[in-house]
Design an enzyme around this catalytic site. Structure first.
Site, PDB file in Angstrom:
ATOM      1  N   ARG A  99       0.844  -1.199   0.000  1.00  0.00           N
ATOM      2  CA  ARG A  99       0.000   0.000   0.000  1.00  0.00           C
ATOM      3  C   ARG A  99       0.883   1.255   0.000  1.00  0.00           C
ATOM      4  O   ARG A  99       1.336   1.713   1.033  1.00  0.00           O
ATOM      5  CB  ARG A  99      -0.919  -0.009   1.221  1.00  0.00           C
ATOM      6  CG  ARG A  99      -1.776   1.243   1.371  1.00  0.00           C
ATOM      7  CD  ARG A  99      -2.875   1.318   0.339  1.00  0.00           C
ATOM      8  NE  ARG A  99      -3.837   0.228   0.489  1.00  0.00           N
ATOM      9  CZ  ARG A  99      -4.878   0.044  -0.324  1.00  0.00           C
ATOM     10  NH1 ARG A  99      -5.092   0.877  -1.343  1.00  0.00           N
ATOM     11  NH2 ARG A  99      -5.701  -0.968  -0.134  1.00  0.00           N
TER      12      ARG A  99
ATOM     13  N   ARG B   6       1.342  -6.270 -10.076  1.00  0.00           N
ATOM     14  CA  ARG B   6       1.762  -5.621  -8.825  1.00  0.00           C
ATOM     15  C   ARG B   6       2.015  -6.604  -7.688  1.00  0.00           C
ATOM     16  O   ARG B   6       2.558  -6.216  -6.645  1.00  0.00           O
ATOM     17  CB  ARG B   6       0.705  -4.591  -8.390  1.00  0.00           C
ATOM     18  CG  ARG B   6      -0.614  -5.193  -7.954  1.00  0.00           C
ATOM     19  CD  ARG B   6      -1.646  -4.135  -7.644  1.00  0.00           C
ATOM     20  NE  ARG B   6      -2.892  -4.744  -7.194  1.00  0.00           N
ATOM     21  CZ  ARG B   6      -3.619  -4.306  -6.183  1.00  0.00           C
ATOM     22  NH1 ARG B   6      -3.209  -3.263  -5.486  1.00  0.00           N
ATOM     23  NH2 ARG B   6      -4.746  -4.902  -5.853  1.00  0.00           N
TER      24      ARG B   6
ATOM     25  N   HIS C 184       0.482   3.647 -10.465  1.00  0.00           N
ATOM     26  CA  HIS C 184      -0.496   4.070  -9.455  1.00  0.00           C
ATOM     27  C   HIS C 184       0.211   4.853  -8.334  1.00  0.00           C
ATOM     28  O   HIS C 184       0.297   4.395  -7.191  1.00  0.00           O
ATOM     29  CB  HIS C 184      -1.159   2.808  -8.908  1.00  0.00           C
ATOM     30  CG  HIS C 184      -2.376   2.996  -8.059  1.00  0.00           C
ATOM     31  ND1 HIS C 184      -2.428   3.872  -6.989  1.00  0.00           N
ATOM     32  CD2 HIS C 184      -3.589   2.397  -8.103  1.00  0.00           C
ATOM     33  CE1 HIS C 184      -3.623   3.784  -6.413  1.00  0.00           C
ATOM     34  NE2 HIS C 184      -4.337   2.890  -7.072  1.00  0.00           N
TER      35      HIS C 184
ATOM     36  N   ASP D   1     -12.526   9.840  -6.088  1.00  0.00           N
ATOM     37  CA  ASP D   1     -12.099   8.748  -6.970  1.00  0.00           C
ATOM     38  C   ASP D   1     -12.553   9.121  -8.382  1.00  0.00           C
ATOM     39  O   ASP D   1     -13.711   8.904  -8.739  1.00  0.00           O
ATOM     40  CB  ASP D   1     -12.715   7.430  -6.511  1.00  0.00           C
ATOM     41  CG  ASP D   1     -12.097   6.232  -7.216  1.00  0.00           C
ATOM     42  OD1 ASP D   1     -11.280   6.427  -8.140  1.00  0.00           O
ATOM     43  OD2 ASP D   1     -12.423   5.074  -6.844  1.00  0.00           O
TER      44      ASP D   1
ATOM     45  N   GLU E 227      -2.482   9.383 -10.647  1.00  0.00           N
ATOM     46  CA  GLU E 227      -2.021   8.184 -11.333  1.00  0.00           C
ATOM     47  C   GLU E 227      -1.952   8.381 -12.841  1.00  0.00           C
ATOM     48  O   GLU E 227      -2.862   8.945 -13.448  1.00  0.00           O
ATOM     49  CB  GLU E 227      -2.957   7.027 -11.017  1.00  0.00           C
ATOM     50  CG  GLU E 227      -3.155   6.795  -9.524  1.00  0.00           C
ATOM     51  CD  GLU E 227      -4.309   5.864  -9.227  1.00  0.00           C
ATOM     52  OE1 GLU E 227      -4.529   4.919 -10.020  1.00  0.00           O
ATOM     53  OE2 GLU E 227      -5.018   6.079  -8.220  1.00  0.00           O
TER      54      GLU E 227
END
Length: 300
Positions: A75, A101, A170, A214, A273
């Site tokens: 994270r 990832r 990201h 978002d 991102e």
């Protein structure tokens, strides 16, 4: 582990520039240090975990509750989302943000110049990836650490049929106080508001954060500038090979529900991102490649 580290260092270490060590959770990481900055890259996920120009606060955010173990995503930093972004378009049971990832990457090469240190990693298809995405590929990630940080993802089609891929670099950024930042470069752009049922809206002025955010900004290739008065700096995020920019902050309620994210940490982070998302995907012919890159620099 020790044999692997010794072999990696024998082949790829550069004295006073780059070394491979056992990091948190015994994950192997490349530690980079040169006259401009320090950085850390985890071989798991090909993930840049830290970047810090000398004399600056850390540029990338990593949660204090981040999980460092094989097969888990970290994270923070710059996860490599590929070959899709967010939920798989037809099968929600497949892993969020693809498989790159969480996969173990291999070192391809290291190099240095007077101005920068470079680490190149690679990931190829396997039985595990074929089960999730039935295509043959070779990914290459080039991480260049200097006065700026550059990360480039190259997706090559090594098969006999075209494939379509999306994804993102990201990037999580450390900020002093998310309620005081302003993100410039997206004024006038249309975005998909994932917090509001996917409605399409128009950005007016700089992006500010005061609630869960978002958003997928569409058809934009512009630099973003994160103005951060609390840390007396601006972070410039430039990109190539991407026509979508994602801005994300979970805010209090969602942050409290994320196991690997501290409940108060939303106050000091924001994701801006470099993405290939929504309709911005790449179809790669056999023998061809798609490149996406971001360059991060601190301005004071």
């Amino acid at each position: 582990m020790h044999l692997d580290l010794q072999a990696l260092n024998d082949q790829f270490a550069i004295p006073d520039q780059i070394a491979f060590v056992s990091g948190p959770g015994d994950l192997v990481v490349a530690e980079v240090r040169n006259r401009h900055a320090t950085a850390t890259v985890a071989l798991q996920g090909g993930q840049v975990v830290s970047f810090q120009p000398h004399g600056q606060a850390p540029v990338l955010f990593v949660s204090r509750q981040a999980i460092f173990r094989p097969g888990a995503s970290i994270r923070g930093g710059i996860p490599v989302c590929w070959p899709w972004f967010a939920q798989h378009p037809t099968d929600p049971a497949k892993p969020m943000h693809g498989f790159a990832r969480k996969a173990p990457w291999e070192v391809l090469a290291t190099a240095m110049t007077e101005e920068a240190t470079e680490l190149r990693l690679t990931l190829a298809d396997s039985e595990e990836t074929q089960a999730l995405w039935p295509h043959t590929f070779a990914l290459e990630l080039a991480v260049t650490v200097g006065a700026q940080l550059q990360v480039e993802l190259i997706a090559r089609n090594t098969g006999e049929a075209p494939f379509t891929c999306g994804g993102a670099l990201h990037s999580y950024f450390q900020v002093g106080d998310v309620t005081t930042i302003a993100i410039h470069g997206l004024d006038g752009d249309t975005y998909v508001d994932k917090v509001d049922s996917g409605l399409r809206k128009a950005q007016r002025g700089p992006v500010t954060i005061g609630a869960e955010t978002d958003r997928i900004y569409l058809d934009t290739t512009a630099d973003c500038l994160i103005e951060d008065p609390a840390l007396w700096r601006q972070i410039r995020v430039a990109k190539e090979g991407s026509r979508t920019t994602v801005v994300w902050n979970p805010w209090a309620d969602k942050a409290a529900a994320i196991a690997d994210f501290g409940p108060e940490e939303y106050q000091t982070m924001v994701c801006v991102e470099t993405a290939n998302a929504a309709d911005d995907t790449a179809t790669v012919a056999p023998g061809a490649e798609h490149r996406v890159s971001l360059t991060i620099g601190v301005e004071t």
